[in-house]
Motif scaffolding. Structure first.
Motif, short mmCIF file in Angstrom:
data_model
loop_
_atom_site.label_atom_id
_atom_site.label_comp_id
_atom_site.label_asym_id
_atom_site.label_seq_id
_atom_site.Cartn_x
_atom_site.Cartn_y
_atom_site.Cartn_z
N THR A 92 0.82 -1.21 0.00
CA THR A 92 0.00 0.00 0.00
C THR A 92 0.85 1.26 0.00
O THR A 92 2.06 1.23 0.29
N MET A 93 0.20 2.37 -0.29
CA MET A 93 0.88 3.66 -0.28
C MET A 93 1.25 4.08 1.15
O MET A 93 2.06 4.97 1.34
N ASP A 94 0.63 3.42 2.15
CA ASP A 94 0.93 3.70 3.55
C ASP A 94 2.06 2.83 4.08
O ASP A 94 2.42 2.94 5.26
N LYS A 117 -12.32 6.96 -3.28
CA LYS A 117 -11.22 7.77 -3.80
C LYS A 117 -10.07 6.94 -4.37
O LYS A 117 -9.17 7.49 -4.99
N TYR A 118 -10.12 5.63 -4.11
CA TYR A 118 -8.93 4.82 -4.39
C TYR A 118 -9.23 3.64 -5.32
O TYR A 118 -10.38 3.20 -5.45
N VAL A 133 -4.95 -4.28 2.94
CA VAL A 133 -5.82 -3.19 2.49
C VAL A 133 -6.76 -2.79 3.62
O VAL A 133 -7.48 -3.63 4.17
N LYS A 160 -10.85 2.68 4.22
CA LYS A 160 -10.19 3.70 3.41
C LYS A 160 -10.39 3.42 1.92
O LYS A 160 -10.71 4.33 1.16
N PHE A 161 -10.19 2.16 1.54
CA PHE A 161 -10.32 1.79 0.12
C PHE A 161 -11.75 2.01 -0.37
O PHE A 161 -11.98 2.45 -1.49
N PRO A 195 1.93 3.06 -6.30
CA PRO A 195 1.05 3.69 -5.32
C PRO A 195 1.23 5.20 -5.32
O PRO A 195 2.34 5.73 -5.39
N TYR A 234 -4.08 3.10 -4.50
CA TYR A 234 -3.86 2.89 -3.07
C TYR A 234 -2.84 1.78 -2.81
O TYR A 234 -2.04 1.88 -1.88
N TYR A 242 -8.93 8.33 -9.73
CA TYR A 242 -8.71 7.59 -8.50
C TYR A 242 -7.21 7.53 -8.23
O TYR A 242 -6.40 7.47 -9.16
N THR A 243 -6.87 7.51 -6.95
CA THR A 243 -5.47 7.36 -6.55
C THR A 243 -5.18 5.88 -6.34
O THR A 243 -5.97 5.15 -5.74
#
Length: 634
Positions: A369-371, A385-386, A376, A380-381, A405, A419, A416-417
């Motif tokens: 993930t981007m975090d 937005k993702y 997942v 958030k997903f 990501p 994720y 969408y970003t």
């Protein structure tokens, strides 16, 4: 050669067969075995090739290399087996036939005419044996084909069906006859060249004591090969392991989809097959703990100039990607650069957009993930937005990232970003692939807001352990009356057990054929040896050697074969078990290799009994003639 002489030679061949029914019945049986081998093989290969030919006229044009390799190996092995059967039978029969050829030579028969007699005998025997072998072999091939078609990735939606035509039958018959003709050339040439005096004392490839010069190795090898093959098949069956494979190759307790979805040869897959009628019945079932849907839409993804620049810089510049493009797209003046320039102008890539519920997302592998986490966050997903991006897989363990990501991509007019980067398990993904494809995953609700209210491609279901058996019984009955299919731990176990049984059945089939070859070779070798030593044995009996002592002598000779066979079998089976069989088994996820020689404990005593029975029964038959009669025979 006049017509009268031709007819006479044919009558001689026919009368010889009638007078030697026992001997020529063995030859007939050997040709039947050969034809069974060939016809069963060509029935399977012909049907698989027929499906491949159908696919090239509009369906998915692909044939699994494993299928072609197996077919090629089978052709070579069966050809050699058939040649060994016929050659040894013809060669060993020289001993008992040679005096007849010598008598024919004394009345003026030429070598060319002797060869003609042998050919006429061969044709008459083939006329009986080949049709019988065709019927039996085609039946065996038709019986095995559904099992083979189930696990070899051929092409037709009706794979596993027998596609028999007259050309397969004619080719098999011609192939069998050609094998017989080639195998009988050397023995017939030997018979045509021998003089009447040499024929009277001919002992073939036997030493002065009547024992074979070169046949011992052939007989022992043929007996050994059958036992080694049987032990390998037995090891495969004993190595079958279900639980670990079922856990690894099932995403959840049950997965429901269109019945043709996972058939690579079908071109009418329904990616919206799980309808409301199924969900209505599902809601009535007890023990359901979780349901997750998986949707699919095939489309071209368009990227912004910024993202596309990164894709060209880090993805399309990779040599592996260029090699893939060259393999599938380049040719006839269309180069890799042509393909890349075309993509550059469009800024698009072919791919799929998945929609997944929470249960399906939990089954995704290798999450990055981007975090910086490895799972997942569904909340958030699911915010809308993702999007998740699937990595591009170019080999079993090789992956490349198309996007990363944090990148922003467009799907259905929305941005969408990315994720996370993920891998969709093979058992739930869409099983039709482009050489290079870019796949994204949206949350279920977001997917439906873009593409409308559509039915899922797959539905994943988790059930309480205590209710699994009852649920399986229900879903098995439901899918049997619809266009849906399902997979579960139990269905995977049953399917792969059948996969193991396929190899076992094929191995046992070949082992039985080779075993019969070995026993026939041993029988004929012992018979030829006893015939050649008939006068010697009579002389020994005349000077006081008892029948019991002579039988013991012959049994000792048979025991020599048994000893060599046992030693060679144990050595070859052990070596093959810890090398080739172990390697093969360890590459099959549903198997766990276990060393075993158990089958030899059963089979070797059977061989022991055979080597006791055949020499004594043969001697008993020849011993019906008096000693005086046998001494008078040259």
């Amino acid at each position: 050669m006049s017509k009268i002489r031709k007819k006479t030679l044919k009558r001689l061949a026919a009368s010889s067969i009638r007078m030697n029914k026992g001997k020529y019945s063995v030859m007939t049986f050997s040709i039947i075995l050969t034809t069974v081998l060939f016809s069963s093989l060509f029935t399977v290969v012909g049907s698989l090739l027929s499906e491949f030919r159908q696919s090239s006229m509009g369906q998915y044009n692909y044939m699994d290399p494993a299928a072609m390799l197996v077919c090629a190996a089978a052709v070579v092995v069966f050809m050699l087996s058939g040649y060994l059967i016929i050659y040894n039978i013809f060669d060993l029969n020289i001993v008992s036939d040679m005096k007849e050829y010598g008598l024919l030579k004394t009345i003026g028969t030429s070598g060319k005419q002797i060869r003609s007699i042998v050919k006429n005998r061969t044709r008459r025997i083939c006329l009986i044996a080949i049709p019988i072998g065709l019927v039996i072999g085609c039946g065996i091939g038709g019986w095995m084909l559904p099992m083979i078609g189930k696990f070899i990735n051929t092409v037709g939606a009706d794979k596993g069906h027998v596609h028999m035509n007259i050309w397969i039958i004619l080719f098999t018959a011609a192939f069998a006859y050609l094998t017989v003709a080639i195998s009988s050339r050397r023995p017939s040439r030997m018979a045509s060249k021998i003089s009447p005096v040499e024929a009277a004392r001919f002992t073939g490839n036997l030493k002065k004591n009547g024992k074979p010069k070169k046949k011992t190795f052939v007989v022992v090898l043929s007996l050994t090969l059958s036992l080694v093959m049987l032990n390998s098949a037995s090891t495969l069956m004993n190595s079958f392991s279900t639980d670990s494979y079922a856990e690894k190759y099932t995403a959840c307790d049950f997965c429901v989809q269109d019945g043709l979805l996972d058939n690579a040869g079908a071109n009418d897959k329904n990616v919206n097959a799980v309808d409301s009628a199924f969900f209505d019945e599902l809601s009535k079932q007890q023990g359901v703990e979780g349901v997750g849907n998986l949707y699919l839409n095939h489309e071209n993804h368009t990227f912004s100039p910024e993202v596309w620049s990164e894709i060209e810089k880090h993805f399309f510049s990779d040599e592996i990607v260029k090699m893939q493009i060259e393999s599938f797209y380049a040719g006839d003046g269309y180069t890799v650069n042509s393909y890349l320039n075309e993509l550059h102008n469009k800024r698009t890539m072919e791919g799929n957009t998945y929609g997944m519920g929470e249960l399906a997302v939990e089954k995704l592998d290798d999450v990055q993930t981007m975090d910086g986490t490895t799972s997942v966050d569904w909340t958030k997903f699911n915010s809308g937005k993702y999007v998740l991006a699937e990595r591009w897989q170019y080999s079993n363990e090789g992956f490349l990232n198309i996007v990363n990501p944090g990148d922003v991509v467009e799907i259905g007019g929305n941005e969408y970003t990315v994720y996370a980067l993920v891998d969709v398990p093979m058992i739930i993904e869409y099983p039709v692939y482009a050489p290079i494809e870019c796949n994204f995953i949206l949350p279920e609700d977001e997917y439906l807001s873009i593409y409308g209210e559509v039915n899922p491609m797959r539905t994943l279901i988790d059930v309480k352990d205590s209710e699994e058996a009852a649920f399986e019984e229900w879903i098995k009955g439901y899918t049997a009356e619809s266009d849906l299919s399902y997979t579960s731990k139990q269905s995977v176990i049953e399917d792969n057990k059948a996969f193991g049984e396929l190899f076992a059945v094929a191995g046992i089939f070949v082992a039985v054929i080779l075993g019969m070859i070995g026993v026939m070779n041993f029988s004929n070798t012992m018979i030829a040896s006893i015939i050649a030593r008939n006068r010697e044995l009579a002389m020994l009996e005349a000077v006081g050697m008892t029948v019991k002592q002579q039988k013991r002598s012959l049994i000792r000779e048979g025991m020599r074969y048994f000893t060599y066979t046992s030693l060679l079998t144990v050595i070859m089976s052990s070596v093959l078990n810890v090398t080739a069989v172990k390697t093969f088994v360890n590459n099959l996820p549903m198997f766990s290799w276990r060393f075993s020689l158990t089958s030899l404990d059963i089979c070797l005593p059977v061989i022991f009994i055979i080597v006791l029975i055949i020499p004594t029964s043969t001697y008993r038959r020849l011993g019906r003639r008096s000693v005086v009669e046998r001494l008078r025979t040259e």
